[in-house]
Design an enzyme around this catalytic site. Structure first.
Site, PDB file in Angstrom:
ATOM      1  N   ASP A 335       0.858  -1.188   0.000  1.00 24.29           N
ATOM      2  CA  ASP A 335       0.000   0.000   0.000  1.00 24.29           C
ATOM      3  C   ASP A 335       0.895   1.240   0.000  1.00 24.29           C
ATOM      4  O   ASP A 335       1.890   1.299   0.732  1.00 24.29           O
ATOM      5  CB  ASP A 335      -0.910  -0.004   1.229  1.00 24.29           C
ATOM      6  CG  ASP A 335      -1.990   1.061   1.132  1.00 24.29           C
ATOM      7  OD1 ASP A 335      -3.049   0.746   0.574  1.00 24.29           O
ATOM      8  OD2 ASP A 335      -1.766   2.191   1.608  1.00 24.29           O
ATOM      9  N   ASN A 343      -2.767  13.003  -3.207  1.00 28.40           N
ATOM     10  CA  ASN A 343      -3.846  13.472  -4.086  1.00 28.40           C
ATOM     11  C   ASN A 343      -4.349  14.850  -3.674  1.00 28.40           C
ATOM     12  O   ASN A 343      -4.566  15.736  -4.513  1.00 28.40           O
ATOM     13  CB  ASN A 343      -5.009  12.469  -4.064  1.00 28.40           C
ATOM     14  CG  ASN A 343      -4.823  11.351  -5.073  1.00 28.40           C
ATOM     15  OD1 ASN A 343      -4.120  11.506  -6.059  1.00 28.40           O
ATOM     16  ND2 ASN A 343      -5.442  10.219  -4.827  1.00 28.40           N
ATOM     17  N   HIS A 348      -4.859  14.736  -8.525  1.00 34.65           N
ATOM     18  CA  HIS A 348      -4.985  13.333  -8.928  1.00 34.65           C
ATOM     19  C   HIS A 348      -3.985  12.939 -10.012  1.00 34.65           C
ATOM     20  O   HIS A 348      -3.602  11.767 -10.101  1.00 34.65           O
ATOM     21  CB  HIS A 348      -6.416  13.059  -9.417  1.00 34.65           C
ATOM     22  CG  HIS A 348      -7.425  13.061  -8.310  1.00 34.65           C
ATOM     23  ND1 HIS A 348      -7.486  12.057  -7.365  1.00 34.65           N
ATOM     24  CD2 HIS A 348      -8.398  13.951  -7.984  1.00 34.65           C
ATOM     25  CE1 HIS A 348      -8.465  12.319  -6.514  1.00 34.65           C
ATOM     26  NE2 HIS A 348      -9.023  13.464  -6.856  1.00 34.65           N
ATOM     27  N   ASP A 352      -1.809   9.650  -9.845  1.00 34.35           N
ATOM     28  CA  ASP A 352      -1.716   8.647 -10.911  1.00 34.35           C
ATOM     29  C   ASP A 352      -0.269   8.362 -11.270  1.00 34.35           C
ATOM     30  O   ASP A 352       0.125   7.203 -11.471  1.00 34.35           O
ATOM     31  CB  ASP A 352      -2.463   9.144 -12.155  1.00 34.35           C
ATOM     32  CG  ASP A 352      -3.972   9.154 -11.964  1.00 34.35           C
ATOM     33  OD1 ASP A 352      -4.440   8.552 -10.977  1.00 34.35           O
ATOM     34  OD2 ASP A 352      -4.669   9.767 -12.793  1.00 34.35           O
ATOM     35  N   GLU A 378      -4.615   2.371  -4.330  1.00 30.72           N
ATOM     36  CA  GLU A 378      -3.153   2.440  -4.154  1.00 30.72           C
ATOM     37  C   GLU A 378      -2.591   1.134  -3.610  1.00 30.72           C
ATOM     38  O   GLU A 378      -1.469   1.104  -3.096  1.00 30.72           O
ATOM     39  CB  GLU A 378      -2.793   3.610  -3.216  1.00 30.72           C
ATOM     40  CG  GLU A 378      -3.225   3.444  -1.766  1.00 30.72           C
ATOM     41  CD  GLU A 378      -4.640   3.904  -1.506  1.00 30.72           C
ATOM     42  OE1 GLU A 378      -4.958   4.169  -0.341  1.00 30.72           O
ATOM     43  OE2 GLU A 378      -5.439   3.998  -2.470  1.00 30.72           O
TER      44      GLU A 378
END
Length: 457
Positions: A335, A343, A348, A352, A378
């Protein structure tokens, strides 16, 4: 021996293609059924928030029950979106002024025990559609933290839109498959007709040969009788000449009939050869399309590594192989730490790019026999066949350090990236779910212990 133009060979080949298409159609129907069932559960969970929303939810449930079309669902979307938007209090109004106050403790309980599992399951189904993957990622990022009542209307509105798009795409795919099936059946009918015509032509040719044989035998027999019964040599010559002329006429008529049949057969053969080439090209195109769709359905659109569906297939294979050969196999769940903060701080697009960088690092450091996939949001998952737990832990530590050392910048600003992981070894009584849950619990402990570390279970 079966040849390339053998009708039975082509019939079997294209019936196999039809079977594959029917299997794909059944899969689409199963996905559609699952989506409708999940939407129904989500509607049930959302009932009671507001009377206007309750009415639109009941309308949606009614449409789902009677197998409504995508257009009908699309027409309902504006009213449902408006009802969801009405949950927000007017600008300048005190919180809770638009409707009755909500017990926040009860709201949290409903979210954790009912809404979140439904949302996660629904998103997993929507992720099967590669073109919706980016929108699903956006929605998953909103679900990374606690879901507040203020966020719920936006989440429900986006989910409604995604489900509508998915159902519409499934309907389109079903219609395309049905069209292809109809096209294939028509082509097979043409082949059947060709085979029947060929059989008729062969029968007719045999009948012509029998007729010619009967005529020749009759003329020769009559010629012999004339020779035996006639005493005049001149008369015998005339009779023999007439019989020979008749035989020659019969042969010419036979050759004309055969030439007609040969020309007709050649034309039919050329036409069928052209049809077979068309069918073969269509089958190759369809086969390539199905292969591409099957490959894309197991690849994560953002990170270009395998997705959760690919992981679920691979873990079942590895469990079967592990039970058979008993070689040590480990599972690692990863994770990205503080991903929501990334974010929120950088946007975002930065999030990404972080996921892409982490995926590239994982994919570049595993062995050929290992497997890594993006599990969702994630979170990543890794399968390490032939690896003892101690070695898997050491490998995970190396990967964790490598990611922490990545010098990642977004628009000139340094972005710190760290990951946490939970590692476990497969046990004899494990199912895929049990093994993953154990690794996930270890990941949870790593998070609770401060993040940027690996914990074994």
């Amino acid at each position: 021996m079966t040849t390339a133009t053998d009708p039975d060979h082509w019939r079997k080949k294209y019936f196999d293609s039809l079977d594959k298409l029917e299997s794909e159609k059944l899969q689409f129907r199963a996905i559609e059924t699952a989506l409708k069932r999940l939407v129904g559960r989500l509607c049930t969970a959302a009932i009671g928030l507001a009377p206007q929303l309750d009415q639109q939810i009941r309308n949606l449930q009614a449409l789902i029950r009677r197998e409504a079309t995508a257009e009908e669902l699309e027409r309902l979307t504006p009213a449902l979106t408006e009802a969801i938007g009405a949950l927000d209090p007017p600008i300048g109004a005190a919180p809770g002024a638009a409707h009755e106050p909500i017990d926040t403790a009860h709201e949290a309980t409903v979210e954790d025990s009912r809404l979140r599992p439904i949302l996660i399951t629904l998103l997993a189904e929507l992720r099967r559609d590669g073109e919706l993957a980016q929108q699903v990622d956006t929605l998953e990022s909103k679900l990374a933290g606690p879901l507040s009542s203020a966020q719920l209307p936006d989440v429900l509105a986006l989910l409604t839109e995604l489900v509508g798009q998915r159902i519409q795409r499934i309907e389109g795919a079903k219609q395309e498959i049905e069209s292809l099936l109809s096209h294939m059946v028509g082509k097979l009918d043409e082949i059947g007709k060709f085979v029947a015509e060929q059989h008729h032509s062969q029968s007719q040719s045999q009948a012509n040969s029998d007729t010619l044989n009967t005529q020749l035998v009759g003329e020769i027999k009559a010629m012999g009788e004339t020779v035996e019964s006639s005493g005049d040599l001149q008369q015998i010559r005339q009779q023999v000449r007439r019989r020979l002329d008749t035989i020659d006429r019969h042969l010419q008529e036979f050759r004309q009939r055969e030439a007609t049949f040969v020309a007709a057969n050649r034309a039919r053969s050329e036409q069928m050869r052209s049809r077979i080439f068309e069918l073969e090209a269509e089958a190759k195109r369809l086969h390539t399309q199905l292969q591409d769709e099957r490959r894309l359905s197991t690849i994560d659109a953002l990170t270009r590594i395998p997705n959760r569906l690919a992981y679920e297939k691979r873990i079942e294979e590895e469990l079967h192989r592990w039970r058979r050969f008993k070689q040590p196999t480990c599972l690692a769940v990863w994770d990205v730490d503080h991903f929501k903060r990334i974010n929120d701080t950088y946007g975002h697009r930065a999030g990404d790019r972080v996921l892409q960088v982490v995926a590239e690092c994982f994919a570049g450091r595993i062995r050929n026999t290992d497997f890594v996939a993006r599990y969702g949001g994630e979170e990543f998952v890794m399968i390490l066949p032939g690896t003892q737990l101690a070695d898997a832990t050491q490998l995970s530590e190396k990967m964790r350090l490598a990611i922490a050392e990545i010098g990642f910048h977004f628009r000139g600003s340094p972005v710190s990236i760290t990951v946490s992981s939970g590692v476990t070894a497969l046990l004899p009584e494990d199912s895929a779910e049990v093994a993953f849950d154990r690794a996930d619990q270890a990941l949870y402990r790593a998070k609770q212990s401060g993040r940027n570390r690996c914990v074994t279970a």
